[in-house]
Design a protein around this motif. Structure first.
Motif, PDB file in Angstrom:
ATOM      1  N   ASP A 114      40.951  44.907  45.034  1.00 28.81           N
ATOM      2  CA  ASP A 114      41.203  46.377  46.705  1.00 28.81           C
ATOM      3  C   ASP A 114      42.347  45.045  46.811  1.00 28.81           C
ATOM      4  OD1 ASP A 114      41.919  47.015  48.273  1.00 28.81           O
ATOM      5  OD2 ASP A 114      39.458  47.375  48.837  1.00 28.81           O
ATOM      6  N   SER A 115      41.883  44.092  47.402  1.00 28.18           N
ATOM      7  CA  SER A 115      43.464  43.743  48.391  1.00 28.18           C
ATOM      8  C   SER A 115      43.290  42.057  46.700  1.00 28.18           C
ATOM      9  CB  SER A 115      42.719  42.748  49.145  1.00 28.18           C
ATOM     10  OG  SER A 115      41.505  41.294  49.186  1.00 28.18           O
ATOM     11  N   GLY A 116      42.313  41.571  46.189  1.00 30.43           N
ATOM     12  CA  GLY A 116      42.825  40.305  45.481  1.00 30.43           C
ATOM     13  C   GLY A 116      41.967  39.365  46.384  1.00 30.43           C
ATOM     14  N   THR A 117      41.536  39.252  46.977  1.00 30.64           N
ATOM     15  CA  THR A 117      41.007  38.167  47.096  1.00 30.64           C
ATOM     16  C   THR A 117      39.829  37.212  46.528  1.00 30.64           C
ATOM     17  OG1 THR A 117      41.724  38.459  49.772  1.00 30.64           O
ATOM     18  CG2 THR A 117      40.162  37.210  49.270  1.00 30.64           C
ATOM     19  N   THR A 118      38.914  38.548  46.494  1.00 29.86           N
ATOM     20  CA  THR A 118      38.238  37.934  45.763  1.00 29.86           C
ATOM     21  C   THR A 118      38.135  37.408  44.145  1.00 29.86           C
ATOM     22  OG1 THR A 118      36.382  40.236  47.080  1.00 29.86           O
ATOM     23  CG2 THR A 118      35.359  38.447  45.237  1.00 29.86           C
ATOM     24  N   LEU A 119      38.548  38.136  43.598  1.00 28.53           N
ATOM     25  CA  LEU A 119      39.196  37.548  42.386  1.00 28.53           C
ATOM     26  C   LEU A 119      39.950  35.920  42.397  1.00 28.53           C
ATOM     27  CD1 LEU A 119      39.535  40.914  39.871  1.00 28.53           C
ATOM     28  CD2 LEU A 119      37.673  38.855  39.946  1.00 28.53           C
ATOM     29  N   VAL A 120      40.939  36.188  43.284  1.00 21.93           N
ATOM     30  CA  VAL A 120      41.571  35.191  43.329  1.00 21.93           C
ATOM     31  C   VAL A 120      40.527  33.652  43.975  1.00 21.93           C
ATOM     32  CG1 VAL A 120      43.283  33.529  44.602  1.00 21.93           C
ATOM     33  CG2 VAL A 120      43.849  35.907  44.309  1.00 21.93           C
ATOM     34  N   GLU A 121      39.832  33.865  44.868  1.00 19.56           N
ATOM     35  CA  GLU A 121      38.839  32.845  45.255  1.00 19.56           C
ATOM     36  C   GLU A 121      37.603  32.507  44.313  1.00 19.56           C
ATOM     37  OE1 GLU A 121      39.330  31.125  47.953  1.00 19.56           O
ATOM     38  OE2 GLU A 121      41.075  31.626  48.301  1.00 19.56           O
ATOM     39  N   ALA A 122      37.029  33.919  43.103  1.00 16.03           N
ATOM     40  CA  ALA A 122      36.568  33.080  42.021  1.00 16.03           C
ATOM     41  C   ALA A 122      37.187  32.884  41.735  1.00 16.03           C
ATOM     42  CB  ALA A 122      35.860  34.599  42.044  1.00 16.03           C
ATOM     43  N   SER A 123      37.947  33.207  40.148  1.00 16.01           N
ATOM     44  CA  SER A 123      38.818  31.970  40.032  1.00 16.01           C
ATOM     45  C   SER A 123      39.200  30.995  40.262  1.00 16.01           C
ATOM     46  CB  SER A 123      40.124  33.015  39.456  1.00 16.01           C
ATOM     47  OG  SER A 123      39.729  33.902  38.919  1.00 16.01           O
ATOM     48  N   ALA A 124      39.303  30.684  41.254  1.00 20.09           N
ATOM     49  CA  ALA A 124      39.644  29.296  41.552  1.00 20.09           C
ATOM     50  C   ALA A 124      38.249  28.463  41.818  1.00 20.09           C
ATOM     51  CB  ALA A 124      40.407  29.367  43.112  1.00 20.09           C
TER      52      ALA A 124
END
Length: 182
Positions: A114-124
């Motif tokens: 959606d915003s991208g926050t979850t995948l950015v943080e999970a990937s990091a």
């Protein structure tokens, strides 16, 4: 004569605005479309990391199709009436799995970006804590407003509709409202 490499099927695009209501059949076909993209791209991974709750069904079916272990990473950001308010992201600090060791190649999946926050943080977090040599990402729905573009997605939603998934009805029920089987 040399065979040409197969190209992955393109993502489906849907210009729905407002709400996109998805049936169980459509939901499962999108998972199959994502699996076909992964297969035809010869994506290679050792485990599938599913973000709970939305990515659990996606991860489970891909785990079965590709015969790869399922790893679960807890994530939560939606709350409120019908879980429709995106708030502060909370990530679990441990992974649930039965593997002797993780990696080195992981596929991180969720239902949508959606915003991208979850995948950015999970990937990091995975890159810092697990340090895979390869981290691929895949979702069923990529919304147009996302700041993160996964490696694979089944459907692009440029108009950012709210997606009503087939299991959401249970979020509105109380156990006392259920009917017994006869």
């Amino acid at each position: 004569m040399t065979a040409l490499p197969q190209l992955k099927p393109p993502a489906i695009s849907d210009n729905t605005a407002g709400e996109l209501v998805v049936s169980w059949e459509q939901y499962h076909r999108l998972i199959e479309h994502l699996a076909l993209q992964l297969h035809q791209a010869a994506a290679d991974f050792d485990q599938i990391v599913a973000l709970s709750r939305g990515g659990l069904r996606v991860g489970d079916l891909l785990s079965r199709l590709f015969d790869r272990p399922l790893v679960v990473m807890a994530a939560s950001s939606y709350s409120g009436d019908g879980d429709r308010i995106q708030g502060q992201l909370k990530l679990g600090h441990q992974l649930a799995h039965t593997c002797d060791q993780l990696g080195p190649r992981l596929l991180l999946v969720d239902d949508l970006v959606d915003s991208g926050t979850t995948l950015v943080e999970a990937s990091a977090w995975l890159n810092t804590e697990v340090r895979p040599s390869q981290l691929l990402t895949g979702v069923l729905w990529l919304k147009g407003g996302s700041s993160f573009q996964p490696d694979f997605w089944a459907m692009h939603l440029p108009e950012n509709p709210w997606i009503v998934q087939p299991f959401e009805r249970w979020e509105l029920l109380h156990p006392g409202e259920l009917e017994p089987m006869s």
